[in-house]
Motif scaffolding. Structure first.
Motif, mmCIF file in Angstrom:
data_model
loop_
_atom_site.group_PDB
_atom_site.id
_atom_site.type_symbol
_atom_site.label_atom_id
_atom_site.label_comp_id
_atom_site.label_asym_id
_atom_site.label_seq_id
_atom_site.Cartn_x
_atom_site.Cartn_y
_atom_site.Cartn_z
ATOM 1 N N PHE A 103 9.747 10.021 5.857
ATOM 2 C CA PHE A 103 10.126 8.706 6.391
ATOM 3 C C PHE A 103 8.997 7.686 6.253
ATOM 4 N N GLY A 104 7.753 8.115 6.448
ATOM 5 C CA GLY A 104 6.619 7.202 6.313
ATOM 6 C C GLY A 104 6.524 6.656 4.908
ATOM 7 N N PHE A 105 6.640 7.530 3.918
ATOM 8 C CA PHE A 105 6.609 7.080 2.526
ATOM 9 C C PHE A 105 7.782 6.156 2.224
ATOM 10 N N GLU A 106 8.963 6.530 2.674
ATOM 11 C CA GLU A 106 10.167 5.744 2.386
ATOM 12 C C GLU A 106 10.057 4.331 2.963
ATOM 13 N N ALA A 107 9.581 4.220 4.187
ATOM 14 C CA ALA A 107 9.428 2.900 4.810
ATOM 15 C C ALA A 107 8.309 2.110 4.142
ATOM 16 N N ALA A 108 7.166 2.765 3.916
ATOM 17 C CA ALA A 108 6.040 2.075 3.268
ATOM 18 C C ALA A 108 6.416 1.630 1.859
ATOM 19 N N ARG A 109 7.167 2.440 1.137
ATOM 20 C CA ARG A 109 7.596 2.094 -0.232
ATOM 21 C C ARG A 109 8.442 0.820 -0.221
ATOM 22 N N ALA A 110 9.339 0.689 0.736
ATOM 23 C CA ALA A 110 10.199 -0.500 0.796
ATOM 24 C C ALA A 110 9.368 -1.765 0.989
ATOM 25 N N VAL A 111 8.402 -1.723 1.898
ATOM 26 C CA VAL A 111 7.561 -2.900 2.155
ATOM 27 C C VAL A 111 6.609 -3.139 0.986
ATOM 28 N N PHE A 112 6.023 -2.070 0.464
ATOM 29 C CA PHE A 112 5.125 -2.172 -0.686
ATOM 30 C C PHE A 112 5.837 -2.824 -1.873
ATOM 31 N N ASP A 113 7.059 -2.398 -2.156
ATOM 32 C CA ASP A 113 7.805 -2.942 -3.296
ATOM 33 C C ASP A 113 8.118 -4.431 -3.118
ATOM 34 N N ILE A 114 8.461 -4.846 -1.901
ATOM 35 C CA ILE A 114 8.720 -6.266 -1.645
ATOM 36 C C ILE A 114 7.438 -7.074 -1.871
ATOM 37 N N ALA A 115 6.328 -6.593 -1.321
ATOM 38 C CA ALA A 115 5.053 -7.306 -1.476
ATOM 39 C C ALA A 115 4.623 -7.332 -2.938
ATOM 40 N N ARG A 116 4.753 -6.222 -3.627
ATOM 41 C CA ARG A 116 4.356 -6.158 -5.038
ATOM 42 C C ARG A 116 5.195 -7.099 -5.895
ATOM 43 N N GLY A 117 6.394 -7.396 -5.471
ATOM 44 C CA GLY A 117 7.265 -8.298 -6.216
ATOM 45 C C GLY A 117 6.899 -9.777 -6.091
ATOM 46 N N LEU A 118 5.963 -10.108 -5.225
ATOM 47 C CA LEU A 118 5.523 -11.497 -5.069
ATOM 48 C C LEU A 118 4.516 -11.820 -6.164
ATOM 49 N N ASP A 119 4.886 -12.731 -7.067
ATOM 50 C CA ASP A 119 4.049 -13.038 -8.231
ATOM 51 C C ASP A 119 2.641 -13.489 -7.868
ATOM 52 N N GLU A 120 2.491 -14.184 -6.749
ATOM 53 C CA GLU A 120 1.184 -14.718 -6.378
ATOM 54 C C GLU A 120 0.285 -13.679 -5.698
ATOM 55 N N LEU A 121 0.789 -12.490 -5.509
ATOM 56 C CA LEU A 121 0.027 -11.450 -4.825
ATOM 57 C C LEU A 121 -0.636 -10.543 -5.863
ATOM 58 N N TYR A 122 -1.943 -10.413 -5.775
ATOM 59 C CA TYR A 122 -2.693 -9.608 -6.732
ATOM 60 C C TYR A 122 -3.263 -8.333 -6.145
ATOM 61 N N ARG A 123 -3.218 -8.199 -4.818
ATOM 62 C CA ARG A 123 -3.833 -7.026 -4.189
ATOM 63 C C ARG A 123 -3.045 -6.632 -2.940
ATOM 64 N N ILE A 124 -2.751 -5.345 -2.831
ATOM 65 C CA ILE A 124 -2.162 -4.757 -1.630
ATOM 66 C C ILE A 124 -3.079 -3.607 -1.245
ATOM 67 N N TRP A 125 -3.470 -3.553 0.024
ATOM 68 C CA TRP A 125 -4.398 -2.511 0.438
ATOM 69 C C TRP A 125 -4.022 -1.941 1.789
ATOM 70 N N ALA A 126 -4.669 -0.824 2.076
ATOM 71 C CA ALA A 126 -4.547 -0.171 3.381
ATOM 72 C C ALA A 126 -5.837 0.586 3.617
ATOM 73 N N THR A 127 -6.230 0.670 4.876
ATOM 74 C CA THR A 127 -7.356 1.523 5.220
ATOM 75 C C THR A 127 -6.810 2.777 5.881
ATOM 76 N N CYS A 128 -7.590 3.823 5.778
ATOM 77 C CA CYS A 128 -7.145 5.114 6.286
ATOM 78 C C CYS A 128 -8.334 5.858 6.870
ATOM 79 N N ASP A 129 -8.179 6.385 8.060
ATOM 80 C CA ASP A 129 -9.222 7.200 8.661
ATOM 81 C C ASP A 129 -9.460 8.423 7.766
ATOM 82 N N PRO A 130 -10.720 8.799 7.550
ATOM 83 C CA PRO A 130 -11.014 9.948 6.681
ATOM 84 C C PRO A 130 -10.385 11.269 7.139
ATOM 85 N N ASP A 131 -10.000 11.373 8.395
ATOM 86 C CA ASP A 131 -9.357 12.592 8.888
ATOM 87 C C ASP A 131 -7.840 12.598 8.680
ATOM 88 N N ASN A 132 -7.268 11.474 8.264
ATOM 89 C CA ASN A 132 -5.813 11.341 8.206
ATOM 90 C C ASN A 132 -5.271 11.702 6.812
#
Length: 176
Positions: A103-132
């Motif tokens: 479910f986490g991947f499925e939800a993140a993929r939907a938002v990621f794909d919408i953001a990636r589709g914005l022509d003016e957007l050149y970078r999408i990022w996330a931070t992650c705790d090293p233990d996660n």
């Protein structure tokens, strides 16, 4: 950004005040919240305040947070996208009962794909705790690359090793 996104198993929708109990259920769980940058919700008022902040973000057009809803289970988490001059940052949290089912991947993929589709957007990022490890797998499955370790980058106030100092994070990103 759309108010509602649909995936094969989920509906991502704008949160409502009535979602406070569902938010409290996962945001008060010490295991769920241990890698988050926000403090664990200690009472339902914390969840109401969170939902007010989400509404403000939607109104400003800079921060979008969707409830992750499963038809049979109801609200199981949130996924967010925050815009800045540098691009967009994504993040997500799921109720423990929804872990390990994609479910986490499925939800993140939907938002990621919408953001990636914005022509003016050149970078999408996330931070992650090293233990996660689970979150690292999701970010890599989205096609993001680990750019490195940022030392003492952000607080994780619910982490069992939290001593008041910022923790290291891994920076993951996709660039156009």
């Amino acid at each position: 950004m759309p108010y509602t996104l649909a995936t094969p198993r989920l509906v991502l929708r704008e949160p409502r005040p009535a979602d406070a109990e569902a938010v409290f259920e996962f945001a008060s769980d010490p295991v769920v919240s241990r890698y988050m940058t926000w403090a664990r919700h200690l009472d339902i008022e914390d969840s109401h305040e969170f939902l007010e902040d989400v509404a403000t973000g939607w109104a400003s057009g800079e921060e979008y947070c969707w409830m992750i809803e499963h038809e049979a289970r109801g609200a199981i988490g949130t996924v967010a996208c925050v815009f800045s001059e540098q691009g967009a940052e994504i993040g997500y949290v799921l109720a423990r009962s929804a872990w390990g089912q994609g479910f986490g991947f499925e939800a993140a993929r939907a938002v990621f794909d919408i953001a990636r589709g914005l022509d003016e957007l050149y970078r999408i990022w996330a931070t992650c705790d090293p233990d996660n490890q689970a979150s690292m797998r999701i970010l890599e499955a989205l096609g993001m690359r680990c750019e490195g370790r940022l030392r003492r980058w952000s607080e994780r106030p619910n982490h069992e090793d939290y001593d008041g100092a910022p923790r290291d994070v891994f920076m993951y990103a996709w660039t156009r």
